[in-house]
Design an enzyme around this catalytic site. Sequence first.
Site, PDB file in Angstrom:
ATOM      1  N   GLU A  40       0.855  -1.189   0.000  1.00  0.00           N
ATOM      2  CA  GLU A  40       0.000   0.000   0.000  1.00  0.00           C
ATOM      3  C   GLU A  40       0.896   1.245   0.000  1.00  0.00           C
ATOM      4  O   GLU A  40       1.999   1.233   0.554  1.00  0.00           O
ATOM      5  CB  GLU A  40      -0.862  -0.023   1.264  1.00  0.00           C
ATOM      6  CG  GLU A  40      -1.752   1.181   1.484  1.00  0.00           C
ATOM      7  CD  GLU A  40      -2.444   1.159   2.845  1.00  0.00           C
ATOM      8  OE1 GLU A  40      -3.505   1.782   2.950  1.00  0.00           O
ATOM      9  OE2 GLU A  40      -1.917   0.520   3.787  1.00  0.00           O
ATOM     10  N   LYS A 106      -9.809   0.940  -1.791  1.00  0.00           N
ATOM     11  CA  LYS A 106      -9.909   0.456  -0.410  1.00  0.00           C
ATOM     12  C   LYS A 106     -11.264   0.813   0.208  1.00  0.00           C
ATOM     13  O   LYS A 106     -11.676   1.964   0.212  1.00  0.00           O
ATOM     14  CB  LYS A 106      -8.777   1.080   0.402  1.00  0.00           C
ATOM     15  CG  LYS A 106      -8.684   0.616   1.845  1.00  0.00           C
ATOM     16  CD  LYS A 106      -7.499   1.310   2.513  1.00  0.00           C
ATOM     17  CE  LYS A 106      -7.292   0.853   3.939  1.00  0.00           C
ATOM     18  NZ  LYS A 106      -6.149   1.561   4.572  1.00  0.00           N
ATOM     19  N   CYS A 142      -4.766  -3.298   3.343  1.00  0.00           N
ATOM     20  CA  CYS A 142      -4.451  -3.018   4.745  1.00  0.00           C
ATOM     21  C   CYS A 142      -5.614  -3.266   5.727  1.00  0.00           C
ATOM     22  O   CYS A 142      -5.889  -4.391   6.086  1.00  0.00           O
ATOM     23  CB  CYS A 142      -3.914  -1.599   4.875  1.00  0.00           C
ATOM     24  SG  CYS A 142      -2.894  -1.338   6.346  1.00  0.00           S
TER      25      CYS A 142
END
Length: 266
Positions: A40, A106, A142
């Site tokens: 990321e 995300k 993440c």
Amino acid sequence: MRIALAQISSSRDVAQNIELLRENVATAAQHDADLVVFPEASMLSFEGPLPDETAAHQGEWEKAVKDAAQRHGIAIAAGGFKTAGERVYNQLLLAYPDGSEKIYNKMHLFDAYGFEESENVAPGDELVLAEVAGTKLGLTVCYDVRFPKLYAEYSRAGAQVMLVIASWGEGSGKVDQWRALTTARALDSNSYVVAVGQAHPLTVGSDPDESPAPLGIGRSRVIDPFGRELVELGESPDLRLVELDLELVEEAHQKLPVLENAKLGY
């Protein structure tokens, strides 16, 4: 399937980050990897504001990733950002050698441990299933790893490998959480988890105490569908090749059918 884990430490210098990407892609291609996975925020670290820098460099970054994939004949998964109004999307860009791409924005934003990702980042709202070398991949970033239903949905859609790119925040118990969560997602989705994080800033001369932002702990790892660790890297920048035996995915579905046994879809 052969995957390269490219554990780098990105900075606020996009040109420098592009050079890191090119170097690692070239090495992964020399070792016949099907896919090289970067963390990321590989485009730009979380150490400062994102919108202005993203607007200035997003085209340059995307072109560099796509050009590297085409030049070396390898698929590349890397974390970057894309303008979204006054904020940005935190993206996983998967670039293919033929010039095509898949993009995952995300979903779950890291508004935790004193950091407010949502101040600069807009959430995505769609799962993105991709394919590399005949293998189906679920794309995540993440903080997503804390939400098991996301991985169950990917598995039900046919994903055999879950990619988790991260810039994991340092702190008490955070390494233990990283290990527990990545292992759990493999077990509860009958899939491989390939989790690639930013290297620890101290290993490249930066002080994480200067910023509350999540800058990385290293510890990139690969977990098989039975929860066994195939590899875990240290804290420093590294590149590691891993072979995945995809027959284990079907074996796990048969021997440990957690998704079939689930009640109410959970």
